[in-house]
Design a protein around this motif. Structure first.
Motif, short mmCIF file in Angstrom:
data_model
loop_
_atom_site.label_atom_id
_atom_site.label_comp_id
_atom_site.label_asym_id
_atom_site.label_seq_id
_atom_site.Cartn_x
_atom_site.Cartn_y
_atom_site.Cartn_z
N UNK A 1 33.27 62.11 17.82
CA UNK A 1 33.39 63.07 16.74
C UNK A 1 34.66 62.76 15.95
N UNK A 2 34.60 62.91 14.64
CA UNK A 2 35.76 62.59 13.80
C UNK A 2 35.91 63.62 12.69
N UNK A 3 37.15 63.80 12.25
CA UNK A 3 37.45 64.79 11.21
C UNK A 3 38.28 64.18 10.10
N UNK A 4 38.00 64.62 8.89
CA UNK A 4 38.73 64.19 7.70
C UNK A 4 39.19 65.43 6.94
N UNK A 5 40.49 65.61 6.85
CA UNK A 5 41.04 66.75 6.13
C UNK A 5 40.75 66.60 4.64
N UNK A 6 40.27 67.66 4.02
CA UNK A 6 39.90 67.56 2.62
C UNK A 6 40.10 68.87 1.89
N UNK A 7 40.28 68.76 0.57
CA UNK A 7 40.40 69.94 -0.28
C UNK A 7 39.14 70.15 -1.12
N UNK A 8 38.19 69.21 -1.02
CA UNK A 8 36.98 69.29 -1.81
C UNK A 8 35.75 69.22 -0.90
N UNK A 9 34.68 69.79 -1.36
CA UNK A 9 33.44 69.81 -0.58
C UNK A 9 32.61 68.59 -0.94
N UNK A 10 33.09 67.43 -0.51
CA UNK A 10 32.45 66.18 -0.86
C UNK A 10 32.67 65.19 0.28
N UNK A 11 31.64 64.43 0.62
CA UNK A 11 31.76 63.49 1.72
C UNK A 11 32.73 62.37 1.37
N UNK A 12 33.52 61.93 2.32
CA UNK A 12 34.53 60.91 2.05
C UNK A 12 34.00 59.51 2.35
N UNK A 13 34.75 58.50 1.97
CA UNK A 13 34.43 57.15 2.46
C UNK A 13 34.43 57.13 3.99
N UNK A 14 33.65 56.26 4.55
CA UNK A 14 33.46 56.27 5.99
C UNK A 14 34.72 55.87 6.76
N UNK A 15 35.68 55.28 6.09
CA UNK A 15 36.91 54.89 6.77
C UNK A 15 38.04 55.90 6.57
N UNK A 16 37.69 57.13 6.17
CA UNK A 16 38.70 58.13 5.84
C UNK A 16 39.07 59.06 6.98
N UNK A 17 38.39 58.93 8.09
CA UNK A 17 38.57 59.90 9.16
C UNK A 17 39.87 59.64 9.92
N UNK A 18 40.65 60.70 10.08
CA UNK A 18 41.97 60.57 10.68
C UNK A 18 42.05 61.07 12.12
N UNK A 19 41.15 61.93 12.49
CA UNK A 19 41.21 62.57 13.81
C UNK A 19 39.94 62.25 14.59
N UNK A 20 40.15 61.94 15.87
CA UNK A 20 39.04 61.47 16.70
C UNK A 20 39.07 62.15 18.07
N UNK A 21 37.88 62.35 18.61
CA UNK A 21 37.77 62.82 19.98
C UNK A 21 37.80 61.66 20.94
N UNK A 22 37.64 61.97 22.22
CA UNK A 22 37.70 60.95 23.27
C UNK A 22 36.37 60.26 23.50
N UNK A 23 35.31 60.86 23.00
CA UNK A 23 34.00 60.24 23.11
C UNK A 23 33.17 60.78 24.28
N UNK A 24 31.86 60.66 24.13
CA UNK A 24 30.94 61.04 25.19
C UNK A 24 29.87 59.96 25.28
N UNK A 25 29.54 59.55 26.51
CA UNK A 25 28.61 58.45 26.72
C UNK A 25 27.17 58.93 26.61
N UNK A 26 26.40 58.19 25.84
CA UNK A 26 24.95 58.40 25.77
C UNK A 26 24.28 57.11 26.22
N UNK A 27 23.45 57.21 27.23
CA UNK A 27 22.73 56.06 27.75
C UNK A 27 21.24 56.35 27.70
N UNK A 28 20.51 55.47 27.03
CA UNK A 28 19.07 55.63 26.89
C UNK A 28 18.39 54.50 27.65
N UNK A 29 17.58 54.86 28.62
CA UNK A 29 16.88 53.87 29.42
C UNK A 29 15.43 53.79 28.95
N UNK A 30 14.84 52.62 29.17
CA UNK A 30 13.46 52.43 28.73
C UNK A 30 12.48 52.80 29.83
#
Length: 125
Positions: free
Chosen positions: A96-125
Motif C-alpha cells: 500500500x502506498x500514499x501520496x500527499x496531495x492538495x488536489x483530487x487528481x491521480x498522480x504519476x505512478x512514481x509520486x508515492x512517498x509513503x509505503x507499508x511493509x507489504x503482505x504476501x499473496x500466493x496463488x497456486x494452480x
C-alpha cells in the motif's frame, strides 16, 4: 507522517478471490492519493491500482483490469484491494502506498512517498 499497514494476504488457489486492506494512521486519509503496488520474486515493483482522495478517479494496470477493484473508506481510514479471478502471475508481495496531495487528481505512478511493509499473496494452480 502517515503510517500504512497492509493485511489480508495469504495462500489461495487460481480463480479464488482475496481482499487486501490497508490501515492508514497518523494523518487524515482524505488528503492522500492511495495506491497498491506489487513485487514478485526477481522482478521490479510494479503499479497495480490507484484511487484519488475522493474516490472519484481510479486507475489500474492492464494486467488486473476487470479483476481487481480498489476502494477507500476515508471515515475509517481504510483502503482496500478486492482481487477476483486470481492467477498464478498475481503472486507477489503487495504494498500500500500514499501520496500527499492538495488536489483530487491521480498522480504519476512514481509520486508515492509513503509505503507499508507489504503482505504476501500466493496463488497456486
Amino acid at each position: 507522517q502517515v503510517q500504512l499497514a497492509e493485511s489480508g494476504g495469504g495462500l489461495v488457489q487460481a480463480g479464488d478471490s482475496l481482499r487486501l486492506s490497508c490501515t492508514v494512521s497518523g494523518r487524515t486519509l482524505s488528503a492522500y492519493n492511495m495506491g497498491w503496488f506489487r513485487q514478485a520474486p526477481g522482478k521490479e515493483r510494479e503499479f497495480v491500482a490507484a484511487i484519488s482522495p475522493s474516490g472519484k478517479s481510479t486507475d489500474y494496470a492492464d494486467s488486473v483490469k476487470g479483476r481487481f477493484t480498489i476502494s477507500r473508506d476515508n471515515a475509517k481510514n481504510m483502503v482496500y484491494l478486492q482481487m477476483n479471478s486470481l492467477k498464478r502471475e498475481d503472486t507477489a508481495v503487495y504494498y500500500c502506498a500514499a501520496d500527499r496531495t492538495l488536489v483530487d487528481r491521480l498522480p504519476p505512478k512514481n509520486s508515492y512517498d509513503y509505503w507499508g511493509q507489504g503482505t504476501q499473496v500466493t496463488v497456486s494452480s
